[in-house]
Every structure is written in structure tokens, then in C-alpha cells.
Design a protein around this motif. Structure first.
Motif, short mmCIF file in Angstrom:
data_model
loop_
_atom_site.label_atom_id
_atom_site.label_comp_id
_atom_site.label_asym_id
_atom_site.label_seq_id
_atom_site.Cartn_x
_atom_site.Cartn_y
_atom_site.Cartn_z
N SER A 151 6.31 84.50 138.97
CA SER A 151 5.83 83.21 138.46
C SER A 151 4.47 82.84 139.05
N VAL A 152 4.24 83.18 140.31
CA VAL A 152 2.93 82.92 140.93
C VAL A 152 1.88 83.81 140.28
N LEU A 153 2.20 85.08 140.07
CA LEU A 153 1.26 86.00 139.44
C LEU A 153 0.95 85.59 138.00
N LEU A 154 1.96 85.25 137.23
CA LEU A 154 1.74 84.83 135.85
C LEU A 154 0.94 83.53 135.78
N THR A 155 1.18 82.61 136.70
CA THR A 155 0.40 81.37 136.74
C THR A 155 -1.06 81.68 137.03
N ALA A 156 -1.31 82.55 138.01
CA ALA A 156 -2.69 82.93 138.35
C ALA A 156 -3.36 83.64 137.17
N LEU A 157 -2.65 84.54 136.51
CA LEU A 157 -3.21 85.24 135.35
C LEU A 157 -3.50 84.27 134.21
N PHE A 158 -2.59 83.35 133.97
CA PHE A 158 -2.77 82.37 132.91
C PHE A 158 -4.02 81.53 133.15
N TRP A 159 -4.15 80.98 134.37
CA TRP A 159 -5.30 80.12 134.66
C TRP A 159 -6.58 80.93 134.77
N GLY A 160 -6.48 82.17 135.19
CA GLY A 160 -7.66 83.04 135.16
C GLY A 160 -8.14 83.25 133.73
N ALA A 161 -7.21 83.48 132.82
CA ALA A 161 -7.57 83.67 131.41
C ALA A 161 -8.12 82.37 130.81
#
Length: 131
Positions: A113-123
Motif C-alpha cells: 500500500s505504501v509503494l502503490l501510494t508512492a507510485l500513484f502520487w509519482g504518476a
């Protein structure tokens, strides 16, 4: 006859294990998404339907530092709830009841969930036009 033992185990007796924390977090994130997310969605719709000034007020709050913190928090809530829900769904099929697998899958819901959140906000922030 009075007993010196507690009637039910106290919080200090329980050991907080990752699978218990994941289950509790699943409930908290679901309620957070339902109440906070729905309230913000309703505010956005009402502001958009009311007037330009109402929508500008919504945008000023939504794009403030506090607003960004709420958006990032809600996105983490979403990804945590999603991964934990997938974990529960897999456990409903009989997978993951072994202690090692249960601990690993619970831990990976937090990591994922932390990785997906970081990827989402990075995108969102750095990948404008990438989609």
C-alpha cells in the motif's frame, strides 16, 4: 465470589501481531473511505453545482497543504483497504492460514500500500501527460 482475574483479556495481555493490526486497519480504512471520502466527494459535487465562488473555496482547501495530506492519506487508505481485501478474499478460499504465510501476507499489504501510494502520487505529480 470476587476474582482477582479480569473477566476478559486486557489490551496489555494481547500481543499486537501484524495480522491483527492488518485486520483492524482494514476496518479503519474502510470507515475512513466511507465517511471522509464520501464527505469530500459530496462537498466537491455541491461546490461544483452551486457557484464559482463555492468551487474556488473547495479548490483552495483541497490544494492547501492540509488538503494534500488528506488526499495522500485517502489514497493510502484506498490501497491499504484494497490489498487487505484481496488478502481476505484469498483467505476465504483457504489460502494463507499457515502462520508464516499469514504474517508475510499481512506485512506485504502494508508494504504494497505504501509503494502503490508512492507510485500513484509519482504518476500524478511527475507523469503529467504520460497516460
Amino acid at each position: 465470589m470476587a476474582s482477582s482475574r479480569p473477566l476478559s483479556p486486557h489490551l496489555s495481555v494481547w500481543k499486537w501481531r501484524v495480522h491483527a493490526i492488518t485486520s483492524i486497519t482494514h476496518r479503519i480504512t474502510g470507515n475512513g473511505l466511507a465517511f471522509v471520502g464520501l464527505a469530500l466527494f459530496a462537498w466537491w459535487l455541491a461546490a461544483a453545482a452551486t457557484s464559482k465562488e463555492a468551487y474556488e473555496t473547495f479548490l483552495s482547501v483541497a490544494t492547501s497543504p492540509f488538503g494534500w495530506l488528506v488526499w495522500v492519506g485517502l489514497s493510502w487508505f484506498f490501497f491499504q483497504h484494497l490489498l487487505s481485501g484481496i488478502r481476505h478474499l484469498l483467505m476465504d478460499t483457504g489460502w494463507g492460514y499457515e502462520l508464516g504465510v499469514a504474517k508475510a501476507s499481512a506485512t506485504w499489504t502494508f508494504v504494497g500500500s505504501v509503494l502503490l501510494t508512492a507510485l500513484f502520487w509519482g504518476a500524478v505529480l511527475f507523469g503529467r501527460g504520460a497516460f
